[in-house]
Each structure stands twice: as C-alpha cells, then as structure tokens.
Design an enzyme around this catalytic site. Sequence first.
Site, mmCIF file in Angstrom:
data_model
loop_
_atom_site.group_PDB
_atom_site.id
_atom_site.type_symbol
_atom_site.label_atom_id
_atom_site.label_comp_id
_atom_site.label_asym_id
_atom_site.label_seq_id
_atom_site.Cartn_x
_atom_site.Cartn_y
_atom_site.Cartn_z
ATOM 1 C CG HIS A 63 142.214 110.696 31.191
ATOM 2 N ND1 HIS A 63 141.742 110.319 29.956
ATOM 3 C CD2 HIS A 63 143.291 111.479 30.941
ATOM 4 C CE1 HIS A 63 142.513 110.838 29.013
ATOM 5 N NE2 HIS A 63 143.459 111.544 29.597
ATOM 6 C CD GLU A 65 136.999 109.794 32.191
ATOM 7 O OE1 GLU A 65 136.449 110.117 31.124
ATOM 8 O OE2 GLU A 65 138.101 110.262 32.556
ATOM 9 C CB CYS A 91 139.912 109.212 25.951
ATOM 10 S SG CYS A 91 140.812 108.330 27.243
ATOM 11 C CB CYS A 94 138.666 106.637 30.176
ATOM 12 S SG CYS A 94 139.954 107.658 30.907
#
Length: 133
Positions: A63, A65, A91, A94
């Site tokens: 991801h 992040e 999410c 993260c």
Amino acid sequence: MVAKRSTCLRRQVGAVIVKDRRILATGYNGAPARLRHCEDVGCLRQDHSIPSGERHELCRGLHAEQNAIIQSAYHGISISGSTLYCTNKPCVICSKMIINAGIQKVVYEEGYNDALADQMLTEAGIDLERFTL
C-alpha cells in the site's frame, strides 16, 4: 500526483509524509522493487473477484502508506510526529504501521471502510481527518 505512479490495476493510491511543512517521504501502491508489476503479470485479486478490503495477503503490491513508511526507514528519515496525507483512508494493516511509526495525524481524501482501523487509530490518539474542498 504521487498516486499516478501506481502500477495497481484496481486503484491508484498515493501517500505523502510531512513534518514542519516539509515532505519527508512519498509512496504509492505497487509491487516491491525489482519485481514485476501487476500491470505486467495481472491481478490475482481481480481475477478471483476478491472485494476491496479483503485478503490483503493475496496482492503483489504494498500500500502507498507502507511504501512511504518503508522509504523513510530506507533513507534514515525520522517520521515521528509527522502527518500522513493519503488519497485513501488507511486499512488496518497500514494503521498498525502508522501507529508504530509515530505518525500523529492522517489526512485522507476518500473513505475506506475498515472499522478496526478506525478503532485502533482512535485508541492510539491519532487524529484522523477527511480532506474536503
């Protein structure tokens, strides 16, 4: 602009970590360095109709992040006390990384329904703010 570098076939996400009005790190969703990207080999999640937010482990990519946090660690840049700006709300995976990285605030554009992520960020005292024009 960072999200446009994404190689994900389903969603382009970008993240920027900022402290004292300076950009410390950026990240976008995509495959790890030196590995083939989803745009080259296809998307397992898409091929199996896996809904967004489920079975994260069945994805080649990281991801945005995660990549921003990893980039800061790779280059030895402290992000403790920073703000993370992201195109999407993090999410739960993260969110746990954000908490342990010492990020204090998350500003996001689009919602991503993950009740556990919201609960953990709130419990950790991280300010979560949706950006609106």
